[in-house]
Design an enzyme around this catalytic site. Sequence first.
Site, PDB file in Angstrom:
ATOM      1  N   TYR A   1       0.775  -1.281  -0.165  1.00  0.00           N
ATOM      2  CA  TYR A   1      -0.126   0.133   0.184  1.00  0.00           C
ATOM      3  C   TYR A   1       0.886   1.352   0.023  1.00  0.00           C
ATOM      4  CZ  TYR A   1      -3.567   3.429   1.599  1.00  0.00           C
ATOM      5  OH  TYR A   1      -4.045   4.456   1.742  1.00  0.00           O
TER       6      TYR A   1
ATOM      7  N   ASP B   1       9.362   2.821   0.214  1.00  0.00           N
ATOM      8  CA  ASP B   1       8.315   3.439   0.893  1.00  0.00           C
ATOM      9  C   ASP B   1       8.295   3.139   2.277  1.00  0.00           C
ATOM     10  OD1 ASP B   1       5.907   4.466   2.089  1.00  0.00           O
ATOM     11  OD2 ASP B   1       4.390   3.496   0.562  1.00  0.00           O
TER      12      ASP B   1
ATOM     13  N   LYS C   1       3.900   8.868   9.231  1.00  0.00           N
ATOM     14  CA  LYS C   1       3.516   8.057  10.463  1.00  0.00           C
ATOM     15  C   LYS C   1       4.676   8.472  11.770  1.00  0.00           C
ATOM     16  CE  LYS C   1       0.554   4.738   8.402  1.00  0.00           C
ATOM     17  NZ  LYS C   1       0.454   4.170   7.240  1.00  0.00           N
TER      18      LYS C   1
HETATM   19  C1  LIG Z   1       0.063   4.472   5.771  1.00  0.00           C
HETATM   20  C2  LIG Z   1       1.035   4.316   4.672  1.00  0.00           C
HETATM   21  C3  LIG Z   1       1.110   5.113   3.390  1.00  0.00           C
HETATM   22  C4  LIG Z   1      -0.159   6.406   3.528  1.00  0.00           C
HETATM   23  O1  LIG Z   1       0.103   7.286   4.366  1.00  0.00           O
HETATM   24  P1  LIG Z   1      -1.097   8.386   4.894  1.00  0.00           P
HETATM   25  O2  LIG Z   1      -0.411   9.213   5.783  1.00  0.00           O
HETATM   26  O3  LIG Z   1      -2.229   7.369   5.379  1.00  0.00           O
HETATM   27  O4  LIG Z   1      -1.425   9.004   3.776  1.00  0.00           O
HETATM   28  C5  LIG Z   1       1.552   5.211   2.551  1.00  0.00           C
HETATM   29  N1  LIG Z   1       2.697   3.887   2.495  1.00  0.00           N
HETATM   30  C6  LIG Z   1       2.597   3.112   3.448  1.00  0.00           C
HETATM   31  C7  LIG Z   1       3.646   1.975   3.349  1.00  0.00           C
HETATM   32  C8  LIG Z   1       1.778   3.299   4.449  1.00  0.00           C
HETATM   33  O5  LIG Z   1       1.885   2.231   5.331  1.00  0.00           O
END
Ligand SMILES: *Cc1c(COP(=O)(O)O)cnc(C)c1O
Length: 428
Positions: A142, A237, A265
Site C-alpha cells: 500500500y 516506501d 507516521k
Molecule cells: C500509511 C501508509 C501510506 C499512506 O500514508 P497516509 O499518511 O495514510 O497518507 C503510504 N505507504 C505506506 C507503506 C503506509 O503504510
Amino acid sequence: MSRSEELFREAVTLMPGGVNSPVRAFGSVGETPRFIASAKGAYMTDVDGNAYIDYVGSWGPMILGHNHPEVLKSVMEAAANGLSYGAATESEVKMAKLICEIVPSIEMVRMVNSGTEAVMSALRAARGFTGRNKIIKFTGCYHGHTDAMLVKAGSGVMTAGVPDSAGVPEGCTKDTLSAEYNNLDSVRTLFENCGEEIAAVIVEPVGANMGVVPPEEGFLEGLRILCDKYGSLLIFDEVITGFRLSLSGAQGYFGITPDLTTFGKIIGAGMPVGAYGGRREVMEMVAPVGAVYQAGTLSGNPVAMAAGLAQLTILKETPDFYENLNKKGDWFFSQMEKLLTDAGVPHCLNHIGSLGCVFFTDKKVTDYASAKTSDTTAYGQYFKHMINHGIYLAPSQFEAMFLSAAHQKERELAKTLEVMGAYFEKNN
Ligand SMILES: *Cc1c(COP(=O)(O)O)cnc(C)c1O
C-alpha cells in the site's frame, strides 16, 4: 447502548461509514468502532471509560507510546508561538538536518502532510528525473490513495494496470505495472519487456499492509541490481518501517540504499506529516529549483515539526532504543507463536522487530496471494474476543501489530499473552 454505539449511529449519518478513514469502521471484523477519548503510554481509553492495551499505535506513529511527555511539551511550546505562518522556520531546517543525518541515503528532503502525499510527490520526482513514465509496484503493498497506486491486484504482468477504485481514470493507472512481492522473476520480466520506460520501482521494504510480510533473502538486493541495470530509481516506501526497524529504517536494517525514500507516521509523532527525500540530483528536480512542481500550504508546519523533532530526537538519543524494542518484539512474538502452536491453531506468524502479524492459515505467507489464504472470519472472532478483554488490535487481518517502547514485558505484553492464550486454547 454504549456511548460509542450512540456516536457511531450519529456518525454514519454525517460521514461516509461514520469515519474519516475506512479501516476505522471495523467493517471487516463485524464490530462497532470504539470512540477514543484519550490515550497514554500503551493504553487508550474510549468514551465509555473502557481501557485498552493498544497495538495499533495510530497505525505506527506512537513508537514511544501515546502522549509522550517530551513530545507533548515540545508541541505545547510550538503552539504557543502560533500555529502556522506559511513562511520558512528554523524547525524545518532542524528537521531536514536531523533526517539527513540519521538516514544516510537522504541528501535532501521535502516535508509534506501525509504518506500519500509523500508517495505521490516521490513518483513525480522519479518520473521528472528519468523522463520515463512507468512505475513498478507490488501487489499487496500500500502506498496511500494516490490515483496511480490504486491498481487492481494481480492484473497481469504485461498489461497496463487497471484501477482498483471507482473514480480513478484508466489513464492514471496505465503506467503502473504490478509485480509479486518476494518474486524477483516477476520484476525481471517487466524490465525485460519495457525496462527503458520504467522510471521507478516502489516497494515497502517490509510489506506491512497485507499483514506483515518480510522480504526474503536477496529480494531487496535484487531490486537494487535490476534498477541499476536499467537506469530506474528504487523508491523505498518507509512510511511504516522508517524509524521503526532501526533509526535509519529498513534501509539501515537491511543495508540497501534506495534512491528515494518516503516517510510518514513516526516522522510526525501523531501529527499529519510526511516526507520524501533522497539523492541530491533527484531532489534538485523539485520546485523551486527544478521543473517538478510540488507545494503545500501547511507543509513543514511548526507544531507538526515540533512533535516530529521531539520524537526523532528521543529515538536518536536513547541508548539501545532499537535493540531493546526489537528484542522485546522477538520475545513477544515467539511467546505468541508458542501459544498458537501449543493450542494447535493453524497459523502463520510473521514478525520482524516490533512489527508482527498472525495469519490464520496453514500456508507460509510470503506475498499477497498467500496472505489472502487467511481465514478472515477466524480473525474477526479473535479480534472480538481481544477487544472485549481490553486488547485493541488492528480491526483487519491484513494489518500489523505495532509494539511501542511503552509496552512492558511483565505488564502489558504478559497480560496480552494471557488473554490470547485463553482464546486460542478454546478456539483451535
Ligand atoms: C500509511 C501508509 C501510506 C499512506 O500514508 P497516509 O499518511 O495514510 O497518507 C503510504 N505507504 C505506506 C507503506 C503506509 O503504510
